[in-house]
Scaffold this motif. Structure first.
Motif, PDB file in Angstrom:
ATOM      1  N   ASN A   1     -23.789 -27.463   4.230  1.00 22.92           N
ATOM      2  CA  ASN A   1     -22.177 -27.322   4.684  1.00 22.92           C
ATOM      3  C   ASN A   1     -21.478 -26.708   3.254  1.00 22.92           C
ATOM      4  O   ASN A   1     -20.521 -26.076   3.152  1.00 22.92           O
ATOM      5  CB  ASN A   1     -21.590 -28.356   5.116  1.00 22.92           C
ATOM      6  CG  ASN A   1     -21.498 -28.339   6.530  1.00 22.92           C
ATOM      7  OD1 ASN A   1     -21.350 -27.566   7.192  1.00 22.92           O
ATOM      8  ND2 ASN A   1     -22.159 -29.437   7.141  1.00 22.92           N
TER       9      ASN A   1
ATOM     10  N   GLN B   1     -19.078 -23.253   2.066  1.00 23.98           N
ATOM     11  CA  GLN B   1     -17.720 -23.158   1.118  1.00 23.98           C
ATOM     12  C   GLN B   1     -17.907 -22.463  -0.063  1.00 23.98           C
ATOM     13  O   GLN B   1     -16.837 -21.819  -0.451  1.00 23.98           O
ATOM     14  CB  GLN B   1     -17.252 -24.555   0.976  1.00 23.98           C
ATOM     15  CG  GLN B   1     -17.192 -25.484   2.320  1.00 23.98           C
ATOM     16  CD  GLN B   1     -16.569 -24.997   3.475  1.00 23.98           C
ATOM     17  OE1 GLN B   1     -15.369 -24.403   3.114  1.00 23.98           O
ATOM     18  NE2 GLN B   1     -16.873 -25.423   4.486  1.00 23.98           N
TER      19      GLN B   1
ATOM     20  N   MET C   1     -17.927 -18.790   0.033  1.00 24.45           N
ATOM     21  CA  MET C   1     -16.992 -18.189   0.684  1.00 24.45           C
ATOM     22  C   MET C   1     -15.765 -18.105  -0.725  1.00 24.45           C
ATOM     23  O   MET C   1     -14.792 -17.188  -0.820  1.00 24.45           O
ATOM     24  CB  MET C   1     -16.092 -19.029   1.539  1.00 24.45           C
ATOM     25  CG  MET C   1     -16.809 -19.033   2.902  1.00 24.45           C
ATOM     26  SD  MET C   1     -16.994 -17.275   3.672  1.00 24.45           S
ATOM     27  CE  MET C   1     -18.756 -17.337   4.456  1.00 24.45           C
TER      28      MET C   1
ATOM     29  N   GLN D   1     -21.047 -16.725  10.557  1.00 21.29           N
ATOM     30  CA  GLN D   1     -20.061 -16.562   9.331  1.00 21.29           C
ATOM     31  C   GLN D   1     -20.252 -15.787   8.397  1.00 21.29           C
ATOM     32  O   GLN D   1     -19.500 -15.062   7.705  1.00 21.29           O
ATOM     33  CB  GLN D   1     -19.705 -18.006   9.001  1.00 21.29           C
ATOM     34  CG  GLN D   1     -18.480 -18.345   8.287  1.00 21.29           C
ATOM     35  CD  GLN D   1     -18.377 -19.776   7.905  1.00 21.29           C
ATOM     36  OE1 GLN D   1     -19.101 -20.696   8.338  1.00 21.29           O
ATOM     37  NE2 GLN D   1     -17.333 -19.994   7.305  1.00 21.29           N
TER      38      GLN D   1
ATOM     39  N   HIS E   1     -20.034 -12.095   9.297  1.00 20.65           N
ATOM     40  CA  HIS E   1     -18.414 -11.610   9.449  1.00 20.65           C
ATOM     41  C   HIS E   1     -17.794 -11.646   7.887  1.00 20.65           C
ATOM     42  O   HIS E   1     -17.103 -10.873   7.585  1.00 20.65           O
ATOM     43  CB  HIS E   1     -17.603 -12.579  10.173  1.00 20.65           C
ATOM     44  CG  HIS E   1     -17.970 -12.316  11.586  1.00 20.65           C
ATOM     45  ND1 HIS E   1     -18.459 -13.287  12.584  1.00 20.65           N
ATOM     46  CD2 HIS E   1     -18.035 -11.276  12.439  1.00 20.65           C
ATOM     47  CE1 HIS E   1     -18.724 -12.722  13.821  1.00 20.65           C
ATOM     48  NE2 HIS E   1     -18.358 -11.569  13.538  1.00 20.65           N
ATOM     49  N   SER E   2     -18.469 -12.415   7.208  1.00 20.90           N
ATOM     50  CA  SER E   2     -17.885 -12.320   5.568  1.00 20.90           C
ATOM     51  C   SER E   2     -17.864 -10.982   4.970  1.00 20.90           C
ATOM     52  O   SER E   2     -17.104 -10.639   4.308  1.00 20.90           O
ATOM     53  CB  SER E   2     -18.729 -13.583   4.648  1.00 20.90           C
ATOM     54  OG  SER E   2     -19.825 -13.085   4.500  1.00 20.90           O
TER      55      SER E   2
ATOM     56  N   PHE F   1     -20.377 -10.416   2.951  1.00 23.75           N
ATOM     57  CA  PHE F   1     -20.391 -10.769   1.505  1.00 23.75           C
ATOM     58  C   PHE F   1     -22.171 -10.368   1.255  1.00 23.75           C
ATOM     59  O   PHE F   1     -22.541 -10.441   0.052  1.00 23.75           O
ATOM     60  CB  PHE F   1     -20.322 -12.080   0.949  1.00 23.75           C
ATOM     61  CG  PHE F   1     -19.072 -12.467   1.115  1.00 23.75           C
ATOM     62  CD1 PHE F   1     -17.959 -11.563   1.168  1.00 23.75           C
ATOM     63  CD2 PHE F   1     -18.498 -13.751   0.832  1.00 23.75           C
ATOM     64  CE1 PHE F   1     -16.494 -11.858   0.995  1.00 23.75           C
ATOM     65  CE2 PHE F   1     -17.121 -14.303   0.903  1.00 23.75           C
ATOM     66  CZ  PHE F   1     -16.371 -13.257   0.675  1.00 23.75           C
TER      67      PHE F   1
ATOM     68  N   ASP G   1     -19.183 -18.114  15.036  1.00 24.75           N
ATOM     69  CA  ASP G   1     -18.620 -19.014  13.724  1.00 24.75           C
ATOM     70  C   ASP G   1     -18.206 -20.398  14.337  1.00 24.75           C
ATOM     71  O   ASP G   1     -17.550 -20.458  15.130  1.00 24.75           O
ATOM     72  CB  ASP G   1     -17.205 -18.004  13.317  1.00 24.75           C
ATOM     73  CG  ASP G   1     -17.468 -16.934  12.441  1.00 24.75           C
ATOM     74  OD1 ASP G   1     -18.647 -16.281  12.764  1.00 24.75           O
ATOM     75  OD2 ASP G   1     -16.869 -17.002  11.234  1.00 24.75           O
TER      76      ASP G   1
ATOM     77  N   VAL H   1     -20.668 -25.742  14.071  1.00 20.01           N
ATOM     78  CA  VAL H   1     -20.571 -27.185  13.584  1.00 20.01           C
ATOM     79  C   VAL H   1     -19.643 -27.749  14.306  1.00 20.01           C
ATOM     80  O   VAL H   1     -19.887 -29.142  14.869  1.00 20.01           O
ATOM     81  CB  VAL H   1     -20.130 -27.212  12.008  1.00 20.01           C
ATOM     82  CG1 VAL H   1     -20.282 -28.661  11.471  1.00 20.01           C
ATOM     83  CG2 VAL H   1     -21.399 -26.429  10.955  1.00 20.01           C
TER      84      VAL H   1
ATOM     85  N   SER I   1      -8.264 -20.216  19.033  1.00 21.74           N
ATOM     86  CA  SER I   1      -7.450 -20.261  17.785  1.00 21.74           C
ATOM     87  C   SER I   1      -8.248 -19.507  16.570  1.00 21.74           C
ATOM     88  O   SER I   1      -7.810 -18.845  15.866  1.00 21.74           O
ATOM     89  CB  SER I   1      -6.843 -21.595  17.530  1.00 21.74           C
ATOM     90  OG  SER I   1      -7.670 -22.382  16.842  1.00 21.74           O
TER      91      SER I   1
ATOM     92  N   LEU J   1      -8.400 -16.090  17.219  1.00 21.66           N
ATOM     93  CA  LEU J   1      -6.951 -15.426  16.718  1.00 21.66           C
ATOM     94  C   LEU J   1      -6.831 -15.540  15.080  1.00 21.66           C
ATOM     95  O   LEU J   1      -6.152 -14.451  14.644  1.00 21.66           O
ATOM     96  CB  LEU J   1      -5.922 -16.453  17.497  1.00 21.66           C
ATOM     97  CG  LEU J   1      -4.355 -16.005  17.302  1.00 21.66           C
ATOM     98  CD1 LEU J   1      -4.092 -14.830  18.433  1.00 21.66           C
ATOM     99  CD2 LEU J   1      -3.618 -17.225  17.762  1.00 21.66           C
ATOM    100  N   ALA J   2      -7.245 -16.489  14.558  1.00 22.49           N
ATOM    101  CA  ALA J   2      -6.953 -16.513  13.121  1.00 22.49           C
ATOM    102  C   ALA J   2      -7.711 -15.464  12.450  1.00 22.49           C
ATOM    103  O   ALA J   2      -7.384 -14.773  11.270  1.00 22.49           O
ATOM    104  CB  ALA J   2      -7.327 -18.021  12.787  1.00 22.49           C
ATOM    105  N   ASN J   3      -8.879 -15.074  12.945  1.00 23.49           N
ATOM    106  CA  ASN J   3      -9.678 -13.988  12.406  1.00 23.49           C
ATOM    107  C   ASN J   3      -9.277 -12.621  12.837  1.00 23.49           C
ATOM    108  O   ASN J   3     -10.051 -11.558  12.379  1.00 23.49           O
ATOM    109  CB  ASN J   3     -11.159 -14.334  12.584  1.00 23.49           C
ATOM    110  CG  ASN J   3     -11.655 -15.464  11.468  1.00 23.49           C
ATOM    111  OD1 ASN J   3     -11.592 -15.540  10.487  1.00 23.49           O
ATOM    112  ND2 ASN J   3     -12.051 -16.744  12.298  1.00 23.49           N
TER     113      ASN J   3
END
Lengths: 452, 318
Positions: free
Chosen positions: A84, A88, A91, A112, A115-116, A118, A404, A407, A443, A446-448
């Motif tokens: 975990n 972080q 990111m 995740q 979608h990043s 990276f 995403d 967890v 949510s 929506l946030a992404n």
């Protein structure tokens, strides 16, 4: 007043002394860092990993061997804590000097990471040199694949496995469960053990751990989230109340009611009890194998993860982590990361990896390596998880969950499982988890900006 | 700055007086500069507090008004919706209750057992020094170590506690997997961990009670129980207050034991507020929700500390 002035003077003296020390320190540190880079004359490939214990030891051996085997690249391992934590850190450091060239990230972070934006897909390097990726187990590739593109390379791979104490079964004259068993095969063994031992030995334990729940669904080809477990789009709903979900949890609850089941609260406890011959069956990661084989020797029994009665086994997905190459480093560094990846997944190293750690060799050719052949001959059950891995053909439901924030879903399911073990209604418990997670998904999408 | 206060003593005569006057004038001039000194001395701590406390606090408040994306960036403004969701969430209410149970039980039991041990160790007996050392021993044990060996003791099949329970003819207890027992187990472990330090504080306080008071009480025929309630307790009440405050606050901050022993389970029975914030932020990646919970927690602790000071401070004899 004089005192104050003195204090003031003292203060500045101390402050400037500290500042000088700090500046010199930073200078030396920076210099030594650049020295490492220059002196080696090689391209530096920083590798973030999360391996502890035997895994870390073996990994460091591999890295040393790789660094000796060629003179172009220098892989520098950096241990980063838990799975975990690494998400972080990636990111937050991407695009800075602190970020790694290659990193290890867990199965359920695939979405995740994808979608990043990276990372560079492994497929790019595979296509460039026509690397034969078919040698890598299909379900292992499945968890890191999007639109037929391999995003990351599976590395430390495990699967859920069913362990039984063959010694205990022999003692109480019980036929062991077959390969690829059904729920009722397991029930029979568990009940017999509990009854014939006069309730001294518990039959079975299933940790309240969502990974096990997910594998029940996988093995029966049942979706966890819509859009094919997220493999063909952004999931908007989850499904924790399908037929297999209910069937598997009811099965466990029936065991609780009968009394042959015991919840030990944690993996460590479960394992300790199993090793002390007080528990007949438990289901956990194949990585337990090395410890169990050492503890029970020939008395250890291993078989495939169970399936519902009358349902063909679909195979289960893999857990563990994959290797990702960052796209914020130069082409040369990326190339180095790819060379290192190839080194780690070659048949020989995967065979040594399995032998040393209990993670499964993902390279199909590893089974022919003498090191594994010998250990399989000595203890044939060691081969069972690797057979299970190879027997499955990847499809959407046994290739992990491409969503995403799985967890969060896991902790909800874990909670539902605990409620079910405590005797609450199976459907209601699962439904509550499903409803809660649907809200999270909504949510989150929506946030992404994934909601139309 | 005491030197600059006007002296009420008699003015000395002669050259010394002149010196004194010039010093006074100088110090008066410097008084104007006091605020620079103030900034100079407060500056570093204000800077550090701004960077590490005030900014994060404001940022938390800000994040709690948004939805956050995969990277933790605030993307969609939702106003107070996060707060509304939290207050309606049954699992949050359950966490609140669990935290209340945990914090109150921990501080009560810590005080009772700490005082009991201190009272025992306060006797003048042979070899009591050994016990005084033993009673403080838990101060030297780290959270992770104690969590690991308590975990083994709580093991349902091979743990020593269940061996004891079955020896008395009871059914073995699933310590960490039934909600009520899990809470009991976590409370017991926490109390045990706090005991060393609490014992030390109470023991120090008991030793500091003047012997003459007891002598006087004995002469006037007061029973030992009477002595305890009317001499010992009032004399150690400041320590009691201090222990109550710190155990309560450290109870709210309890994290390591929960993480290692139960992970907030079973069925969220030990999912205390702080642990919840951690889980939502760093495992579930939901920074907005975690920020909202953090703000709530701050408010709760602020209120409780305030009430505690108002209520308890009155009953403390300094």
């Amino acid at each position: 007043m004089k005192k104050l002035n003195q204090l003031f003077k003292r203060y500045w003296q101390l402050f400037s002394a500290a500042a000088v020390v700090l500046i010199i320190g930073l200078g030396v540190f920076g210099y030594s860092r650049s020295q490492v880079h220059a002196a080696a004359g090689r391209t530096r490939v920083v590798f973030w990993h999360e391996m502890k214990g035997p895994g870390q030891k073996k990994l460091v051996t591999f890295i040393n061997e790789f660094n000796k085997s060629q003179s172009k690249y220098e892989v520098v391992p950096q241990f980063q804590g838990g799975y975990n934590d690494v998400i972080q850190k990636i990111m937050n450091t991407h695009g800075t000097d602190a970020s790694p060239a290659i990193f290890q990230s867990m199965d359920i972070s695939t979405s995740q990471m994808y979608h990043s934006g990276f990372t560079v897909p492994m497929q790019k390097f595979i296509d460039k040199e026509n690397y034969d990726v078919s040698k890598i187990a299909s379900v292992a590739r499945g968890v890191a694949t999007r639109n037929n593109t391999l995003l990351a390379m599976p590395f430390n791979t495990s699967q859920t496995t069913l362990y039984y104490n063959a010694g205990l079964l022999k003692k109480y004259n019980i036929t062991p469960p077959p390969v690829n068993p059904t729920y009722s095969d397991i029930t029979r063994v568990s009940k017999q053990l509990y009854d014939r031992s006069n309730h001294k030995v518990k039959g079975i334990s299933v940790e309240s751990y969502s990974w096990l729940f997910e594998q029940f669904l996988s093995n029966a080809n049942e979706e966890f989230a819509n859009k094919n477990d997220g493999h063909t789009g952004i999931s908007t709903k989850v499904n924790f109340t399908g037929p297999t979900a209910i069937k598997s949890m009811t099965w466990v609850q029936d065991r609780v009611k009968y009394g042959d089941f015991m919840n030990f609260g944690s993996h460590k406890n479960e394992m300790a009890v199993f090793l002390s011959n007080k528990l007949g069956i438990y289901m956990q990661t194949s990585a337990d194998m090395s410890v169990l084989a050492k503890g029970l020797g020939k008395n250890l029994g291993v078989t495939y993860y169970p399936r519902p009665d009358g349902v063909k086994a679909n195979g289960i997905s893999v857990g563990g982590a994959s290797l990702w190459i960052s796209n914020d480093k130069s082409e040369a560094v990326q190339k180095g990361a790819w060379e290192f990846t190839k080194f780690l997944i070659n048949p020989k190293n995967q065979a040594r990896w399995e032998k040393a750690t209990g993670y499964l060799a993902i390279n199909k050719d590893s089974a022919n390596e003498p090191i594994l052949k010998q250990s399989y001959e000595k203890l044939p059950m060691l081969k069972v998880p690797s057979d299970q891995l190879k027997s499955a053909k990847a499809n959407y439901t046994n290739s992990g969950i491409f969503v995403d924030g799985v967890v969060a879903a896991r902790s909800l399911i874990q909670n539902a499982m605990q409620q079910i073990y405590a005797g609450k209604d199976v459907y209601k418990s699962l439904k509550a988890a499903e409803d809660s997670y649907n809200k999270v998904l909504e949510s989150n999408n929506l946030a992404n900006g994934w909601t139309k | 700055m005491i030197e600059s206060l006007p002296s009420t003593k008699q003015q000395p005569k002669g050259p010394e007086a002149n010196q004194e006057i010039t010093a006074k004038v100088k110090s008066f001039e410097l008084k104007k500069n006091d605020k620079y000194y103030a900034w100079l001395f407060l500056g570093p701590s204000i800077l550090l507090l701004t960077v590490f406390v005030f900014f994060p606090m404001l940022r938390t408040l800000y994040l709690s008004l948004f939805l956050t994306d995969t990277f933790g960036n605030p993307t969609v403004f939702v106003g107070l919706k996060n707060y509304a969701i939290l207050l309606k969430s049954t699992s949050y209410i359950a966490s609140l209750k669990a935290t209340g149970t945990y914090v109150i039980s921990v501080s009560i039991f810590t005080i009772i057992f700490g005082l009991l041990l201190a009272a025992l160790a306060n006797q003048k007996l042979r070899g009591i020094g050994f016990f005084r050392n033993i009673f403080t021993a838990t101060m030297g044990v780290s959270v992770s170590v104690s969590a690991v060996f308590w975990l083994f003791m709580f093991n349902p099949s091979i743990g020593i506690l269940n061996k004891v329970v079955t020896a008395f003819g009871f059914h073995p207890i699933a310590w960490l997997t039934t909600p009520g027992w899990a809470m009991t187990a976590v409370i017991a472990t926490t109390v045990w961990m706090h005991l060393g330090f609490t014992f030390l504080l109470f023991f120090g306080a008991l030793q500091a009670v003047p012997k003459s008071l007891y002598d006087a009480a004995s002469v006037s025929g007061a029973s030992s129980r009477y002595q305890f309630w009317h001499i010992t307790l009032p004399m150690i009440s400041p320590t009691m207050f201090f222990v109550a405050v710190i155990t309560l606050i450290s109870g709210f901050k309890s994290f390591g034991l929960i993480d290692l022993m139960t992970g907030g389970g079973p069925t969220n029975a030990t999912n205390l507020l702080v642990y919840r914030v951690y889980k939502d932020a760093f495992m579930n990646g939901n920074y907005a929700q975690a920020s909202t919970e953090a703000i709530f927690l701050t408010i709760i602790i602020a209120i409780i500390t305030f009430v505690q000071f108002k209520l308890l401070a009155k009953r403390v004899n300094y």
